[in-house]
Design a protein around this motif. Structure first.
Motif, PDB file in Angstrom:
ATOM      1  N   GLN A 194      -1.630 -14.995  -1.096  1.00 28.65           N
ATOM      2  CA  GLN A 194      -1.613 -14.173   0.109  1.00 28.65           C
ATOM      3  C   GLN A 194      -0.353 -13.308   0.180  1.00 28.65           C
ATOM      4  OE1 GLN A 194      -3.886 -13.610   2.494  1.00 28.65           O
ATOM      5  NE2 GLN A 194      -5.327 -14.849   1.335  1.00 28.65           N
ATOM      6  N   LEU A 195       0.779 -13.885  -0.210  1.00 25.72           N
ATOM      7  CA  LEU A 195       2.022 -13.107  -0.226  1.00 25.72           C
ATOM      8  C   LEU A 195       1.946 -11.980  -1.245  1.00 25.72           C
ATOM      9  CD1 LEU A 195       4.712 -15.917   0.087  1.00 25.72           C
ATOM     10  CD2 LEU A 195       4.094 -14.205   1.798  1.00 25.72           C
ATOM     11  N   PHE A 196       1.418 -12.278  -2.425  1.00 19.65           N
ATOM     12  CA  PHE A 196       1.266 -11.254  -3.462  1.00 19.65           C
ATOM     13  C   PHE A 196       0.347 -10.139  -2.977  1.00 19.65           C
ATOM     14  CE2 PHE A 196      -0.995  -9.588  -7.194  1.00 19.65           C
ATOM     15  CZ  PHE A 196       0.090  -9.051  -7.879  1.00 19.65           C
ATOM     16  N   LYS A 197      -0.761 -10.522  -2.360  1.00 17.08           N
ATOM     17  CA  LYS A 197      -1.710  -9.535  -1.848  1.00 17.08           C
ATOM     18  C   LYS A 197      -1.056  -8.659  -0.785  1.00 17.08           C
ATOM     19  CE  LYS A 197      -5.063 -10.449   1.099  1.00 17.08           C
ATOM     20  NZ  LYS A 197      -6.275 -11.012   1.704  1.00 17.08           N
ATOM     21  N   GLY A 198      -0.278  -9.261   0.100  1.00 21.95           N
ATOM     22  CA  GLY A 198       0.391  -8.503   1.148  1.00 21.95           C
ATOM     23  C   GLY A 198       1.418  -7.535   0.598  1.00 21.95           C
ATOM     24  N   VAL A 199       2.216  -7.995  -0.370  1.00 25.40           N
ATOM     25  CA  VAL A 199       3.225  -7.133  -0.975  1.00 25.40           C
ATOM     26  C   VAL A 199       2.555  -5.978  -1.715  1.00 25.40           C
ATOM     27  CG1 VAL A 199       4.992  -7.033  -2.781  1.00 25.40           C
ATOM     28  CG2 VAL A 199       5.022  -8.885  -1.119  1.00 25.40           C
ATOM     29  N   LEU A 200       1.503  -6.272  -2.449  1.00 21.71           N
ATOM     30  CA  LEU A 200       0.780  -5.239  -3.186  1.00 21.71           C
ATOM     31  C   LEU A 200       0.167  -4.218  -2.224  1.00 21.71           C
ATOM     32  CD1 LEU A 200       0.005  -4.543  -6.118  1.00 21.71           C
ATOM     33  CD2 LEU A 200      -2.134  -5.757  -5.719  1.00 21.71           C
ATOM     34  N   ARG A 201      -0.440  -4.703  -1.163  1.00 21.11           N
ATOM     35  CA  ARG A 201      -1.086  -3.813  -0.192  1.00 21.11           C
ATOM     36  C   ARG A 201      -0.045  -2.935   0.507  1.00 21.11           C
ATOM     37  NH1 ARG A 201      -4.613  -6.865   3.893  1.00 21.11           N
ATOM     38  NH2 ARG A 201      -5.994  -6.937   2.113  1.00 21.11           N
ATOM     39  N   GLN A 202       1.043  -3.536   0.964  1.00 12.55           N
ATOM     40  CA  GLN A 202       2.061  -2.764   1.662  1.00 12.55           C
ATOM     41  C   GLN A 202       2.764  -1.789   0.726  1.00 12.55           C
ATOM     42  OE1 GLN A 202       2.637  -2.578   4.932  1.00 12.55           O
ATOM     43  NE2 GLN A 202       0.861  -3.910   5.143  1.00 12.55           N
ATOM     44  N   GLY A 203       2.996  -2.217  -0.511  1.00 13.65           N
ATOM     45  CA  GLY A 203       3.615  -1.322  -1.488  1.00 13.65           C
ATOM     46  C   GLY A 203       2.758  -0.115  -1.775  1.00 13.65           C
ATOM     47  N   THR A 204       1.469  -0.343  -1.936  1.00 10.36           N
ATOM     48  CA  THR A 204       0.541   0.760  -2.186  1.00 10.36           C
ATOM     49  C   THR A 204       0.477   1.695  -0.985  1.00 10.36           C
ATOM     50  OG1 THR A 204      -0.770  -0.672  -3.618  1.00 10.36           O
ATOM     51  CG2 THR A 204      -1.831   1.329  -2.819  1.00 10.36           C
ATOM     52  N   ALA A 205       0.409   1.123   0.200  1.00  9.14           N
ATOM     53  CA  ALA A 205       0.361   1.950   1.412  1.00  9.14           C
ATOM     54  C   ALA A 205       1.624   2.790   1.547  1.00  9.14           C
ATOM     55  CB  ALA A 205       0.168   1.067   2.642  1.00  9.14           C
ATOM     56  N   MET A 206       2.768   2.205   1.234  1.00 10.30           N
ATOM     57  CA  MET A 206       4.029   2.938   1.334  1.00 10.30           C
ATOM     58  C   MET A 206       4.090   4.073   0.314  1.00 10.30           C
ATOM     59  SD  MET A 206       6.771   3.270   3.054  1.00 10.30           S
ATOM     60  CE  MET A 206       6.743   1.780   4.008  1.00 10.30           C
ATOM     61  N   MET A 207       3.607   3.819  -0.912  1.00  8.58           N
ATOM     62  CA  MET A 207       3.595   4.875  -1.931  1.00  8.58           C
ATOM     63  C   MET A 207       2.711   6.035  -1.497  1.00  8.58           C
ATOM     64  SD  MET A 207       3.644   2.885  -5.641  1.00  8.58           S
ATOM     65  CE  MET A 207       1.985   3.357  -5.889  1.00  8.58           C
ATOM     66  N   VAL A 208       1.533   5.735  -0.978  1.00  4.92           N
ATOM     67  CA  VAL A 208       0.615   6.788  -0.530  1.00  4.92           C
ATOM     68  C   VAL A 208       1.235   7.566   0.627  1.00  4.92           C
ATOM     69  CG1 VAL A 208      -1.625   7.198   0.558  1.00  4.92           C
ATOM     70  CG2 VAL A 208      -1.453   5.624  -1.366  1.00  4.92           C
ATOM     71  N   LYS A 209       1.835   6.861   1.570  1.00  3.35           N
ATOM     72  CA  LYS A 209       2.480   7.510   2.717  1.00  3.35           C
ATOM     73  C   LYS A 209       3.591   8.449   2.268  1.00  3.35           C
ATOM     74  CE  LYS A 209       5.711   6.567   6.380  1.00  3.35           C
ATOM     75  NZ  LYS A 209       6.812   7.234   5.730  1.00  3.35           N
ATOM     76  N   GLN A 210       4.424   7.996   1.340  1.00  2.00           N
ATOM     77  CA  GLN A 210       5.521   8.834   0.864  1.00  2.00           C
ATOM     78  C   GLN A 210       5.008  10.062   0.128  1.00  2.00           C
ATOM     79  OE1 GLN A 210       7.908   6.087  -1.380  1.00  2.00           O
ATOM     80  NE2 GLN A 210       9.090   5.453   0.405  1.00  2.00           N
TER      81      GLN A 210
END
Length: 92
Positions: A53-69
């Motif tokens: 769950q932690l890995f999934k959350g980090v991956l999801r948030q990282g991807t969202a942040m990259m797209v946002k930037q």
């Protein structure tokens, strides 16, 4: 601290889906699910799957942040281009 509650909620939801075909009106509660998990596997069983769950959350948030930037960069570049075009038009 809250992860065991989330795990128990998932167990309850899964059992409801499984029992929905049987039309059973007896569903386990979150409390009984936590007790069952603890009895079957001990304290650490309450935290099984936490790493995933932690890995999934980090991956999801990282991807969202990259797209946002990237979107932010594109918007700023478009604004700067439009501003430069207006300057050229006013000079000419």
């Amino acid at each position: 601290m809250l992860y065991p509650l989330l795990l128990a909620k998932t167990v309850v939801q899964a059992s409801r889906k499984a029992n929905s075909s049987n039309n059973s009106s007896q569903y386990p509660s979150i409390r009984s699910s936590i007790q069952g998990i603890y009895t079957a596997g001990g304290f650490f069983a309450l935290y099984r799957g936490l790493g995933a769950q932690l890995f999934k959350g980090v991956l999801r948030q990282g991807t969202a942040m990259m797209v946002k930037q990237r979107i932010e960069q594109l918007v700023v570049q478009a604004y700067l281009r439009q501003r430069a075009l207006r300057r050229v038009q006013y000079k000419g």
